[in-house]
Design a protein around this motif. Sequence first.
Motif, PDB file in Angstrom:
ATOM      1  N   ARG A 386     -20.217 -11.521 -18.532  1.00 21.78           N
ATOM      2  CA  ARG A 386     -18.798 -11.234 -18.391  1.00 21.78           C
ATOM      3  C   ARG A 386     -17.973 -12.471 -18.727  1.00 21.78           C
ATOM      4  N   PRO A 387     -16.674 -12.305 -18.966  1.00 17.14           N
ATOM      5  CA  PRO A 387     -15.846 -13.456 -19.346  1.00 17.14           C
ATOM      6  C   PRO A 387     -15.859 -14.596 -18.332  1.00 17.14           C
ATOM      7  N   ASP A 388     -16.113 -14.292 -17.054  1.00 18.57           N
ATOM      8  CA  ASP A 388     -16.160 -15.359 -16.053  1.00 18.57           C
ATOM      9  C   ASP A 388     -17.523 -16.032 -15.964  1.00 18.57           C
ATOM     10  N   GLY A 389     -18.480 -15.620 -16.815  1.00 14.81           N
ATOM     11  CA  GLY A 389     -19.791 -16.237 -16.833  1.00 14.81           C
ATOM     12  C   GLY A 389     -20.845 -15.530 -16.004  1.00 14.81           C
ATOM     13  N   LEU A 390     -20.500 -14.422 -15.355  1.00 17.75           N
ATOM     14  CA  LEU A 390     -21.499 -13.674 -14.588  1.00 17.75           C
ATOM     15  C   LEU A 390     -22.438 -12.957 -15.542  1.00 17.75           C
ATOM     16  N   ARG A 391     -23.707 -13.283 -15.436  1.00 24.34           N
ATOM     17  CA  ARG A 391     -24.712 -12.681 -16.298  1.00 24.34           C
ATOM     18  C   ARG A 391     -25.582 -11.723 -15.492  1.00 24.34           C
ATOM     19  N   VAL A 392     -25.755 -10.526 -15.983  1.00 27.50           N
ATOM     20  CA  VAL A 392     -26.645  -9.548 -15.385  1.00 27.50           C
ATOM     21  C   VAL A 392     -27.592  -9.075 -16.487  1.00 27.50           C
ATOM     22  N   ALA A 393     -28.872  -9.295 -16.282  1.00 31.73           N
ATOM     23  CA  ALA A 393     -29.885  -8.903 -17.263  1.00 31.73           C
ATOM     24  C   ALA A 393     -30.922  -8.045 -16.555  1.00 31.73           C
ATOM     25  N   VAL A 394     -31.197  -6.878 -17.118  1.00 32.79           N
ATOM     26  CA  VAL A 394     -32.128  -5.930 -16.524  1.00 32.79           C
ATOM     27  C   VAL A 394     -33.223  -5.626 -17.536  1.00 32.79           C
ATOM     28  N   SER A 395     -34.456  -5.597 -17.060  1.00 32.16           N
ATOM     29  CA  SER A 395     -35.582  -5.345 -17.942  1.00 32.16           C
ATOM     30  C   SER A 395     -36.522  -4.342 -17.294  1.00 32.16           C
ATOM     31  N   ALA A 396     -37.125  -3.490 -18.109  1.00 31.92           N
ATOM     32  CA  ALA A 396     -38.093  -2.504 -17.615  1.00 31.92           C
ATOM     33  C   ALA A 396     -39.334  -2.537 -18.481  1.00 31.92           C
ATOM     34  N   PHE A 397     -40.485  -2.321 -17.843  1.00 31.89           N
ATOM     35  CA  PHE A 397     -41.776  -2.360 -18.511  1.00 31.89           C
ATOM     36  C   PHE A 397     -42.478  -1.008 -18.390  1.00 31.89           C
ATOM     37  N   ASN A 398     -43.427  -0.785 -19.265  1.00 32.65           N
ATOM     38  CA  ASN A 398     -44.222   0.450 -19.194  1.00 32.65           C
ATOM     39  C   ASN A 398     -45.495   0.235 -18.382  1.00 32.65           C
ATOM     40  N   SER A 399     -45.396  -0.586 -17.363  1.00 34.04           N
ATOM     41  CA  SER A 399     -46.486  -0.834 -16.432  1.00 34.04           C
ATOM     42  C   SER A 399     -45.873  -1.271 -15.112  1.00 34.04           C
TER      43      SER A 399
END
Length: 431
Positions: A386-399
Amino acid sequence: MGQVDGDPGADAFEAEIGGALRRTGERFVADEGAGLVERGMLNGRRRLRRRRAGAVSGSVAALAVVGLGASYLGGAFDAAAVDEQGVASRPSASAAQSKQQSKKAHGTGPAVSQDRIIGILQGLLPEGKVSGQQGRGTSEGPVPYAHVVYDDGSGKAAIGVSVGAVDPGGSSTAEQLECPDKKFVPYDECRNEKLSDGSRLMLMRGYEYPDRRVDTKLWTVFLVTPEGYTVTASEWNAPAEKDAAVTRPRPPLPLGQLRTLALAKEWRPVMKALGTAPDEPLPQPPAQGLDRASILRKLEALLPGRVKVTDEGGQDAEYAYVVVDDGKGASLVQINVQPNMKDVEDQLFGSGAEVRPDGTKVVTREGDGDGKGGAGIVMWTADTIRPDGLRVAVSAFNSGAQNKDADRSEPALTMAELKAIALSGKWLPGT
């Protein structure tokens, strides 16, 4: 006592220690920028190795990216582990603590040479042939160590010991003593002990490679004394940590014998030559909404109704994971929620990033789970800032675990669902 054999057998342990020191800045991590993101940045890192340019913090799961060997070997190195990019393995000391460090930097005993440290290790080993001796004295670099290739007649095996100094009451030390999460690091046994003198140990029978692609076993004992000295004793069932054929079914010393080696009084002169480490700054409490419980609560509320949460975990702040099942197999879902990430925005969100009307940048990636996971692993990632620097990263695996073979053809969450979770207003401060 081991018999010296002139064959200089093993790969350069010094090079491995140098790599460990560099990697310890985040662990267990040697990649940079988007390359790191592409290869599994969501695996998380212990807080003491929190960040370098382009890296993501998280939990012990980073062990899965690079293997357990140098990470726990590097556990004893934390007092000195600063890589060439200036990344410390522990929080920065205050000015007062820097003064304290200068006062405490010099040991109370004489320097111990490389040859003597190697001799200590050899003298503590059972009868057998010893070759490939390497080491470093207390005045020759940040981490004194000894490494040999030992053969008891059942096959050559690498054995190494390093000695370091830490704040015994620091959070970094406590984290190093924790057994890792089996979702990310496979092992056959891991336990902790506290001795009557206040010493603490972590003992592990694990593996060099988290995906078990080669059956190189790594057994480790990590000792922290009440005074703040560390001894890390490690052994393999091969003559080198990596890139050497397995020569025996297991390392030569039973774990109890490796424990005795780490606790040996012969290491005391090496400790005294090091001096003690400065106190760590007290850890700051997580910002509102960034503690593990809050992240898990919000993440689980954002999951689609068709999946059921079967497991969960994470670290104290900024990283959490759940394992979900939609009836078609387990799927690991990880999330990093990090404020103040503007300094790495250009590295992680290039010209191809989607820019939303509010200025939020979004990138999506489909990869193989960093190339070090189990067979058939894929990883889908939605990464936002986001413009204020808040980073949200989501990842999903097939295991259900990155270091295990795939349970299904695709992750349980679609890329659209991952984007919706990362872009949710629930991650904004005060929500």
